[in-house]
Design a protein around this motif. Structure first.
Motif, PDB file in Angstrom:
ATOM      1  N   GLY A  29      -4.638   1.879  34.374  1.00 37.09           N
ATOM      2  CA  GLY A  29      -3.502   1.680  33.485  1.00 37.09           C
ATOM      3  C   GLY A  29      -3.673   0.529  32.520  1.00 37.09           C
ATOM      4  N   VAL A  30      -4.659  -0.311  32.757  1.00 34.94           N
ATOM      5  CA  VAL A  30      -5.004  -1.416  31.859  1.00 34.94           C
ATOM      6  C   VAL A  30      -6.480  -1.281  31.508  1.00 34.94           C
ATOM      7  CG1 VAL A  30      -3.246  -3.000  32.716  1.00 34.94           C
ATOM      8  CG2 VAL A  30      -5.495  -2.939  33.809  1.00 34.94           C
ATOM      9  N   PRO A  31      -6.890  -1.778  30.352  1.00 33.68           N
ATOM     10  CA  PRO A  31      -8.294  -1.616  29.955  1.00 33.68           C
ATOM     11  C   PRO A  31      -9.237  -2.437  30.827  1.00 33.68           C
ATOM     12  CG  PRO A  31      -7.105  -2.963  28.359  1.00 33.68           C
ATOM     13  CD  PRO A  31      -6.084  -2.437  29.302  1.00 33.68           C
ATOM     14  N   ALA A  32     -10.262  -1.773  31.346  1.00 32.47           N
ATOM     15  CA  ALA A  32     -11.290  -2.447  32.130  1.00 32.47           C
ATOM     16  C   ALA A  32     -12.631  -2.269  31.430  1.00 32.47           C
ATOM     17  CB  ALA A  32     -11.351  -1.880  33.546  1.00 32.47           C
ATOM     18  N   PHE A  33     -13.238  -3.356  31.002  1.00 32.30           N
ATOM     19  CA  PHE A  33     -14.539  -3.304  30.344  1.00 32.30           C
ATOM     20  C   PHE A  33     -15.587  -2.772  31.316  1.00 32.30           C
ATOM     21  CE2 PHE A  33     -18.680  -5.340  29.759  1.00 32.30           C
ATOM     22  CZ  PHE A  33     -18.986  -4.990  28.455  1.00 32.30           C
ATOM     23  N   VAL A  34     -16.428  -1.840  30.820  1.00 30.81           N
ATOM     24  CA  VAL A  34     -17.491  -1.272  31.648  1.00 30.81           C
ATOM     25  C   VAL A  34     -18.867  -1.671  31.119  1.00 30.81           C
ATOM     26  CG1 VAL A  34     -18.513   0.852  32.572  1.00 30.81           C
ATOM     27  CG2 VAL A  34     -16.028   0.683  32.286  1.00 30.81           C
ATOM     28  N   VAL A 156      -2.376  -7.236  26.759  1.00 28.48           N
ATOM     29  CA  VAL A 156      -3.450  -7.776  27.597  1.00 28.48           C
ATOM     30  C   VAL A 156      -3.335  -9.282  27.835  1.00 28.48           C
ATOM     31  CG1 VAL A 156      -5.966  -8.062  27.744  1.00 28.48           C
ATOM     32  CG2 VAL A 156      -5.010  -5.925  26.903  1.00 28.48           C
ATOM     33  N   PHE A 157      -2.844 -10.030  26.846  1.00 26.10           N
ATOM     34  CA  PHE A 157      -2.957 -11.484  26.911  1.00 26.10           C
ATOM     35  C   PHE A 157      -1.645 -12.251  27.038  1.00 26.10           C
ATOM     36  CE2 PHE A 157      -6.807 -10.365  24.292  1.00 26.10           C
ATOM     37  CZ  PHE A 157      -7.748 -10.699  25.266  1.00 26.10           C
ATOM     38  N   SER A 158      -0.496 -11.601  26.888  1.00 20.89           N
ATOM     39  CA  SER A 158       0.761 -12.361  26.945  1.00 20.89           C
ATOM     40  C   SER A 158       0.961 -12.955  28.337  1.00 20.89           C
ATOM     41  CB  SER A 158       1.950 -11.474  26.559  1.00 20.89           C
ATOM     42  OG  SER A 158       2.079 -10.398  27.454  1.00 20.89           O
ATOM     43  N   GLN A 159       1.539 -14.147  28.363  1.00 23.65           N
ATOM     44  CA  GLN A 159       1.727 -14.887  29.617  1.00 23.65           C
ATOM     45  C   GLN A 159       3.133 -15.478  29.621  1.00 23.65           C
ATOM     46  OE1 GLN A 159      -0.739 -15.061  31.877  1.00 23.65           O
ATOM     47  NE2 GLN A 159       0.233 -16.423  33.358  1.00 23.65           N
ATOM     48  N   CYS A 296     -11.766 -15.169  20.110  1.00 27.33           N
ATOM     49  CA  CYS A 296     -12.706 -14.060  20.314  1.00 27.33           C
ATOM     50  C   CYS A 296     -13.388 -13.769  18.981  1.00 27.33           C
ATOM     51  CB  CYS A 296     -12.004 -12.820  20.861  1.00 27.33           C
ATOM     52  SG  CYS A 296     -10.649 -12.194  19.836  1.00 27.33           S
ATOM     53  N   GLY A 297     -14.319 -12.826  18.979  1.00 31.45           N
ATOM     54  CA  GLY A 297     -15.089 -12.521  17.775  1.00 31.45           C
ATOM     55  C   GLY A 297     -16.323 -13.397  17.688  1.00 31.45           C
ATOM     56  N   GLY A 298     -17.136 -13.143  16.667  1.00 31.37           N
ATOM     57  CA  GLY A 298     -18.397 -13.861  16.514  1.00 31.37           C
ATOM     58  C   GLY A 298     -18.237 -15.361  16.375  1.00 31.37           C
ATOM     59  N   THR A 320     -12.068 -19.683  24.880  1.00 33.73           N
ATOM     60  CA  THR A 320     -12.403 -18.336  24.423  1.00 33.73           C
ATOM     61  C   THR A 320     -11.922 -17.320  25.456  1.00 33.73           C
ATOM     62  OG1 THR A 320     -14.567 -18.026  25.495  1.00 33.73           O
ATOM     63  CG2 THR A 320     -14.520 -19.326  23.440  1.00 33.73           C
ATOM     64  N   THR A 321     -11.983 -16.049  25.081  1.00 33.98           N
ATOM     65  CA  THR A 321     -11.563 -15.006  26.024  1.00 33.98           C
ATOM     66  C   THR A 321     -12.469 -14.943  27.245  1.00 33.98           C
ATOM     67  OG1 THR A 321     -12.815 -13.367  24.754  1.00 33.98           O
ATOM     68  CG2 THR A 321     -10.451 -13.547  24.292  1.00 33.98           C
ATOM     69  N   GLN A 322     -13.635 -15.630  27.190  1.00 31.02           N
ATOM     70  CA  GLN A 322     -14.502 -15.678  28.376  1.00 31.02           C
ATOM     71  C   GLN A 322     -13.773 -16.319  29.543  1.00 31.02           C
ATOM     72  OE1 GLN A 322     -17.968 -14.373  28.061  1.00 31.02           O
ATOM     73  NE2 GLN A 322     -17.256 -14.099  30.163  1.00 31.02           N
ATOM     74  N   SER A 323     -12.843 -17.234  29.231  1.00 29.76           N
ATOM     75  CA  SER A 323     -12.054 -17.875  30.292  1.00 29.76           C
ATOM     76  C   SER A 323     -11.161 -16.872  31.015  1.00 29.76           C
ATOM     77  CB  SER A 323     -11.203 -19.007  29.713  1.00 29.76           C
ATOM     78  OG  SER A 323     -10.219 -18.498  28.819  1.00 29.76           O
ATOM     79  N   LEU A 324     -10.921 -15.717  30.383  1.00 28.69           N
ATOM     80  CA  LEU A 324     -10.138 -14.639  30.989  1.00 28.69           C
ATOM     81  C   LEU A 324     -11.042 -13.480  31.426  1.00 28.69           C
ATOM     82  CD1 LEU A 324      -7.214 -14.591  28.392  1.00 28.69           C
ATOM     83  CD2 LEU A 324      -7.298 -15.812  30.576  1.00 28.69           C
ATOM     84  N   ASN A 325     -12.345 -13.779  31.506  1.00 29.72           N
ATOM     85  CA  ASN A 325     -13.367 -12.809  31.948  1.00 29.72           C
ATOM     86  C   ASN A 325     -13.520 -11.621  30.996  1.00 29.72           C
ATOM     87  OD1 ASN A 325     -13.981 -14.252  34.399  1.00 29.72           O
ATOM     88  ND2 ASN A 325     -12.049 -13.479  35.231  1.00 29.72           N
ATOM     89  N   ILE A 326     -13.293 -11.875  29.697  1.00 32.41           N
ATOM     90  CA  ILE A 326     -13.542 -10.866  28.669  1.00 32.41           C
ATOM     91  C   ILE A 326     -14.487 -11.482  27.646  1.00 32.41           C
ATOM     92  CG2 ILE A 326     -12.544  -9.353  26.911  1.00 32.41           C
ATOM     93  CD1 ILE A 326      -9.897  -9.480  28.401  1.00 32.41           C
ATOM     94  N   ASP A 327     -15.650 -10.874  27.475  1.00 30.69           N
ATOM     95  CA  ASP A 327     -16.632 -11.389  26.530  1.00 30.69           C
ATOM     96  C   ASP A 327     -16.033 -11.384  25.125  1.00 30.69           C
ATOM     97  OD1 ASP A 327     -18.866 -11.580  24.674  1.00 30.69           O
ATOM     98  OD2 ASP A 327     -20.184 -11.119  26.345  1.00 30.69           O
TER      99      ASP A 327
END
Length: 370
Positions: A29-34, A156-159, A296-298, A320-327
């Motif tokens: 139900g939520v996006p999971a990077f593969v 995905v990111f709201s807190q 995020c981004g380059g 960066t989004t790496q802190s949320l485990n998203i490259d």
């Protein structure tokens, strides 16, 4: 075991540094990077794309052929990703293709936006249904057609109880402000991201980009030039607003440098980096005096840029989004897989408060592989 619900997001941004193909599973139900694959843009295609970003003769032939070439390139990226993961095309529900923007003029009367990368070609050469042309319905509804990722960022990111700014630094930089109350979402393009820095180092050193911002770091900021760059009328416009290479490009930069011929090239690069950072930071500080800025981004990979942003935004936590485990490299690709999933479920993909459209709408068009 739940069956995977695979979508592929295809993204090529204003930086034109490659085509990203990102495999995403929505089974939970939520996006999971593969997995992901990045396909370089061959020089002859890149040259045509760069020419198409400015008015010229014989545009129709060039846009028609480049449309097919980019479609073939996008298909190549998808097929490489499938080979990498060992998946079959029948296991992918759909591809969400952003395309390559060659002209974005939403403020004309009537406004328009144009992304190329023939979706029919992608569908035929991959055997997978393609959902593309995400921006033009928002334009038809009176919106800017951009940015489209804030709806994804919100999910995905709201807190709760924490103000967050999601900052994407590609060729152009855009921000999404997510208020801690869960009510307010604001998004718009702040101005140049990497595009002017990339163009200048290409001109001076024949390099595609300033790795880690090392060249910019070697120079000193020229305050007079920085002040002139920041005086552009775009920065005074209220949102919703969006921009692109049509406004911030090599020709515009050359005009700005006309009265600063004495400046050393490395000092120009340092000033361009500060230009990007201050144009971003000024908008963030107008929205929130504290909170998190997640990049995020380059641009997230440019160490000098990240250090300067952190210094300027001293009251914000910059990460960066790496802190949320998203490259950081794959966030926009995931977003267009998400938009394809939304289309398939007949769910809306735009936020009128962000784009200025008259209403929410299901975005995209289907290009079947069959």
């Amino acid at each position: 075991m739940t069956k995977p619900q695979y979508y592929i997001g295809l993204m090529s941004g204003t930086s034109m540094d490659g085509v990203d193909a990102v495999l995403v599973d929505f089974a939970a139900g939520v996006p999971a990077f593969v997995a992901a694959h990045s396909e370089p843009i061959p020089p002859h295609i890149l040259a045509n794309l760069q020419q198409l970003c400015a008015p010229a003769n014989n545009e129709i032939n060039r846009v028609g052929q480049t449309d097919r070439h980019v479609g073939q390139l996008f298909a190549k990226a998808v097929n490489a990703l499938l080979e990498q993961t060992g998946l079959n095309s029948t296991e992918i529900i759909a591809i969400g293709s952003h395309g390559q923007t060659v002209r974005h003029m939403p403020n004309l009367d009537p406004g328009f936006t144009l992304q190329i990368g023939d979706a029919n070609t992608i569908a035929i050469e991959t055997g997978i249904d393609v959902i593309a042309d995400f921006r033009r319905k928002d334009i038809a509804l009176g919106g800017q057609g951009a940015p489209l990722v804030p709806a994804f960022h919100q999910q995905v990111f709201s807190q709760p109880e924490l103000d967050r700014v999601i900052l994407n630094i590609g060729g152009i930089a855009n921000i999404t402000f997510l208020s801690g109350d869960g009510e307010t979402v604001i998004g718009f393009d702040t101005g140049p991201g990497n595009t002017l820095m990339d163009a200048f180092i290409q001109q001076e050193k024949q390099l595609g980009y300033d790795e880690n911002g090392d060249w910019a770091r070697s120079g000193e900021v020229h305050k007079g030039l920085l002040s002139q760059l920041l005086s552009h009328s775009y920065f005074e416009m209220s949102y919703p607003k969006s921009t692109g290479r049509e406004l911030f490009n090599n020709d515009w930069l050359s005009q700005q440098l006309a009265n600063f011929s004495q400046i050393e090239p490395q000092d120009i690069q340092a000033t361009l980096l500060d230009f990007t950072c201050y144009s971003i930071a000024n908008d963030i500080r107008r929205l929130t005096s504290t909170g998190e800025v997640i990049v995020c981004g380059g641009g997230a990979l440019n160490q000098a840029l990240m250090a300067r942003l952190t210094q300027i935004l001293e009251n914000h936590k910059v990460t960066t989004t790496q802190s949320l485990n998203i490259d950081p490299k794959w966030v926009e690709g995931i977003a267009f897989a998400w938009l394809a999933m939304r289309f398939n479920h007949k769910q809306t993909g735009n936020l009128p408060a962000v784009t200025g459209a008259s209403r929410r709408a299901v975005l995209g068009c289907l290009y079947p592989a069959s």
